[in-house]
Design a protein around this motif. Structure first.
Motif, PDB file in Angstrom:
ATOM      1  N   THR A  26      15.790 -15.429  20.076  1.00 23.19           N
ATOM      2  CA  THR A  26      15.333 -15.594  21.670  1.00 23.19           C
ATOM      3  C   THR A  26      15.314 -14.319  22.411  1.00 23.19           C
ATOM      4  OG1 THR A  26      15.847 -18.064  21.372  1.00 23.19           O
ATOM      5  CG2 THR A  26      15.374 -16.981  23.578  1.00 23.19           C
ATOM      6  N   ALA A  27      16.209 -13.857  22.298  1.00 21.71           N
ATOM      7  CA  ALA A  27      16.236 -12.393  23.127  1.00 21.71           C
ATOM      8  C   ALA A  27      15.296 -11.430  22.905  1.00 21.71           C
ATOM      9  CB  ALA A  27      17.798 -11.800  23.026  1.00 21.71           C
ATOM     10  N   VAL A  28      15.062 -11.156  21.546  1.00 23.33           N
ATOM     11  CA  VAL A  28      13.880 -10.349  21.175  1.00 23.33           C
ATOM     12  C   VAL A  28      12.673 -10.881  21.542  1.00 23.33           C
ATOM     13  CG1 VAL A  28      13.011  -9.503  18.932  1.00 23.33           C
ATOM     14  CG2 VAL A  28      15.472  -9.467  19.236  1.00 23.33           C
ATOM     15  N   ALA A  29      12.382 -12.232  21.325  1.00 22.70           N
ATOM     16  CA  ALA A  29      10.968 -12.589  21.730  1.00 22.70           C
ATOM     17  C   ALA A  29      10.773 -12.500  23.117  1.00 22.70           C
ATOM     18  CB  ALA A  29      11.121 -14.349  21.134  1.00 22.70           C
ATOM     19  N   CYS A  30      11.917 -12.763  23.984  1.00 25.38           N
ATOM     20  CA  CYS A  30      11.785 -12.642  25.335  1.00 25.38           C
ATOM     21  C   CYS A  30      11.572 -11.173  25.594  1.00 25.38           C
ATOM     22  CB  CYS A  30      12.762 -13.392  26.094  1.00 25.38           C
ATOM     23  SG  CYS A  30      13.089 -15.031  25.859  1.00 25.38           S
ATOM     24  N   GLY A  31      12.240 -10.233  25.169  1.00 27.95           N
ATOM     25  CA  GLY A  31      12.234  -8.906  25.563  1.00 27.95           C
ATOM     26  C   GLY A  31      10.668  -8.487  24.992  1.00 27.95           C
ATOM     27  N   ARG A  32      10.236  -8.668  23.844  1.00 25.86           N
ATOM     28  CA  ARG A  32       8.801  -8.413  23.429  1.00 25.86           C
ATOM     29  C   ARG A  32       7.884  -8.942  24.330  1.00 25.86           C
ATOM     30  NH1 ARG A  32       5.913  -4.705  20.956  1.00 25.86           N
ATOM     31  NH2 ARG A  32       4.241  -5.558  19.955  1.00 25.86           N
TER      32      ARG A  32
ATOM     33  N   ALA B  27       8.059  -9.674  27.558  1.00 25.99           N
ATOM     34  CA  ALA B  27       8.225  -8.769  28.653  1.00 25.99           C
ATOM     35  C   ALA B  27       7.628  -7.682  28.673  1.00 25.99           C
ATOM     36  CB  ALA B  27       9.697  -8.793  29.068  1.00 25.99           C
ATOM     37  N   HIS B  28       7.923  -6.801  27.423  1.00 29.70           N
ATOM     38  CA  HIS B  28       7.282  -5.458  27.203  1.00 29.70           C
ATOM     39  C   HIS B  28       5.770  -5.487  27.225  1.00 29.70           C
ATOM     40  CE1 HIS B  28       7.016  -1.610  25.532  1.00 29.70           C
ATOM     41  NE2 HIS B  28       6.144  -2.196  24.353  1.00 29.70           N
ATOM     42  N   LEU B  29       5.331  -6.629  26.506  1.00 22.56           N
ATOM     43  CA  LEU B  29       4.005  -6.671  26.289  1.00 22.56           C
ATOM     44  C   LEU B  29       3.057  -6.717  27.964  1.00 22.56           C
ATOM     45  CD1 LEU B  29       3.595  -9.052  23.281  1.00 22.56           C
ATOM     46  CD2 LEU B  29       2.702  -6.661  23.578  1.00 22.56           C
ATOM     47  N   ILE B  30       3.915  -7.510  28.595  1.00 21.58           N
ATOM     48  CA  ILE B  30       3.238  -7.912  29.901  1.00 21.58           C
ATOM     49  C   ILE B  30       3.518  -6.741  30.782  1.00 21.58           C
ATOM     50  CG2 ILE B  30       3.538  -8.989  32.068  1.00 21.58           C
ATOM     51  CD1 ILE B  30       4.489 -11.430  30.232  1.00 21.58           C
ATOM     52  N   ARG B  31       4.934  -6.068  30.902  1.00 20.07           N
ATOM     53  CA  ARG B  31       5.013  -5.090  31.931  1.00 20.07           C
ATOM     54  C   ARG B  31       4.612  -3.670  31.385  1.00 20.07           C
ATOM     55  NH1 ARG B  31      11.024  -5.298  32.433  1.00 20.07           N
ATOM     56  NH2 ARG B  31      10.828  -4.410  30.377  1.00 20.07           N
ATOM     57  N   GLU B  32       4.795  -3.486  30.168  1.00 24.40           N
ATOM     58  CA  GLU B  32       4.496  -1.862  29.863  1.00 24.40           C
ATOM     59  C   GLU B  32       3.223  -1.715  29.191  1.00 24.40           C
ATOM     60  OE1 GLU B  32       6.810   0.458  30.401  1.00 24.40           O
ATOM     61  OE2 GLU B  32       8.204  -1.075  31.118  1.00 24.40           O
ATOM     62  N   LEU B  33       2.683  -2.747  28.697  1.00 31.09           N
ATOM     63  CA  LEU B  33       1.329  -2.523  27.888  1.00 31.09           C
ATOM     64  C   LEU B  33       0.106  -3.307  28.481  1.00 31.09           C
ATOM     65  CD1 LEU B  33       2.235  -3.030  24.004  1.00 31.09           C
ATOM     66  CD2 LEU B  33       2.183  -0.825  25.753  1.00 31.09           C
ATOM     67  N   GLY B  34       0.494  -4.131  29.702  1.00 30.32           N
ATOM     68  CA  GLY B  34      -0.585  -4.386  30.469  1.00 30.32           C
ATOM     69  C   GLY B  34      -1.276  -5.943  29.688  1.00 30.32           C
ATOM     70  N   VAL B  35      -0.590  -6.493  28.913  1.00 30.75           N
ATOM     71  CA  VAL B  35      -1.124  -7.682  28.205  1.00 30.75           C
ATOM     72  C   VAL B  35      -1.232  -8.795  29.256  1.00 30.75           C
ATOM     73  CG1 VAL B  35      -1.101  -9.524  26.367  1.00 30.75           C
ATOM     74  CG2 VAL B  35      -0.571  -7.092  25.914  1.00 30.75           C
ATOM     75  N   ALA B  36      -2.190  -9.490  29.551  1.00 30.93           N
ATOM     76  CA  ALA B  36      -2.198 -10.709  30.277  1.00 30.93           C
ATOM     77  C   ALA B  36      -1.310 -11.889  29.782  1.00 30.93           C
ATOM     78  CB  ALA B  36      -3.410 -11.126  30.528  1.00 30.93           C
ATOM     79  N   SER B  37      -0.418 -12.290  30.582  1.00 33.36           N
ATOM     80  CA  SER B  37       0.501 -13.300  30.176  1.00 33.36           C
ATOM     81  C   SER B  37      -0.300 -14.599  29.611  1.00 33.36           C
ATOM     82  CB  SER B  37       1.303 -13.793  31.402  1.00 33.36           C
ATOM     83  OG  SER B  37       0.677 -14.214  32.564  1.00 33.36           O
ATOM     84  N   SER B  38      -1.552 -14.610  29.974  1.00 37.45           N
ATOM     85  CA  SER B  38      -2.289 -16.010  29.710  1.00 37.45           C
ATOM     86  C   SER B  38      -2.702 -15.692  28.041  1.00 37.45           C
ATOM     87  CB  SER B  38      -3.532 -16.196  30.196  1.00 37.45           C
ATOM     88  OG  SER B  38      -4.286 -15.042  30.303  1.00 37.45           O
ATOM     89  N   ASN B  39      -2.389 -14.664  27.470  1.00 43.50           N
ATOM     90  CA  ASN B  39      -2.719 -14.162  25.966  1.00 43.50           C
ATOM     91  C   ASN B  39      -1.455 -14.423  25.128  1.00 43.50           C
ATOM     92  OD1 ASN B  39      -5.509 -13.577  26.546  1.00 43.50           O
ATOM     93  ND2 ASN B  39      -5.146 -11.619  27.033  1.00 43.50           N
TER      94      ASN B  39
ATOM     95  N   VAL C 203      10.771  -9.398  33.560  1.00 41.99           N
ATOM     96  CA  VAL C 203       9.526  -8.864  33.969  1.00 41.99           C
ATOM     97  C   VAL C 203       9.863  -8.710  35.558  1.00 41.99           C
ATOM     98  CG1 VAL C 203       7.338  -9.580  34.744  1.00 41.99           C
ATOM     99  CG2 VAL C 203       7.849 -10.110  32.263  1.00 41.99           C
ATOM    100  N   GLY C 204      10.558  -9.603  36.162  1.00 45.28           N
ATOM    101  CA  GLY C 204      11.098  -9.535  37.463  1.00 45.28           C
ATOM    102  C   GLY C 204      10.038 -10.252  38.265  1.00 45.28           C
ATOM    103  N   ASN C 205       9.024 -11.123  37.778  1.00 41.65           N
ATOM    104  CA  ASN C 205       7.999 -11.674  38.569  1.00 41.65           C
ATOM    105  C   ASN C 205       7.905 -13.123  37.882  1.00 41.65           C
ATOM    106  OD1 ASN C 205       5.987 -12.849  39.841  1.00 41.65           O
ATOM    107  ND2 ASN C 205       5.074 -10.998  40.041  1.00 41.65           N
TER     108      ASN C 205
END
Length: 73
Positions: free
Chosen positions: A5-11, A13-25, A47-49
């Motif tokens: 779960t920690a890895v999935a959540c971290g991944r 968050a990384h996609l959203i925060r660092e790579l700009g992937v839309a959370s809806s994707n 993510v902090g948001n």
């Protein structure tokens, strides 16, 4: 207990925060509603948001299967 779960959540968050992937994707599937709530909460903290995580599709296996079945009706 192995950190899945920690890895999935971290991944996510990384996609959203660092790579700009839309959370809806993003789609995350878990086994229980309790786990779904925990996943959404963890990603929000990473993510902090929490608003950015609202669009992530996080569901249980059963609920996702049901929605797929309804789409073919």
């Amino acid at each position: 207990g192995t950190g899945k779960t920690a890895v999935a959540c971290g991944r996510a968050a990384h996609l959203i925060r660092e790579l700009g992937v839309a959370s809806s994707n993003l789609l995350i599937i878990s086994f229980t509603r309790t786990a779904v709530a925990e996943i959404r909460s963890r990603i929000g903290r990473f993510v902090g948001n929490a608003g950015m995580t609202a669009a992530i599709a996080i569901s249980t296996v059963d609920s996702h299967a049901w929605s797929l079945q309804q789409g073919f009706g």
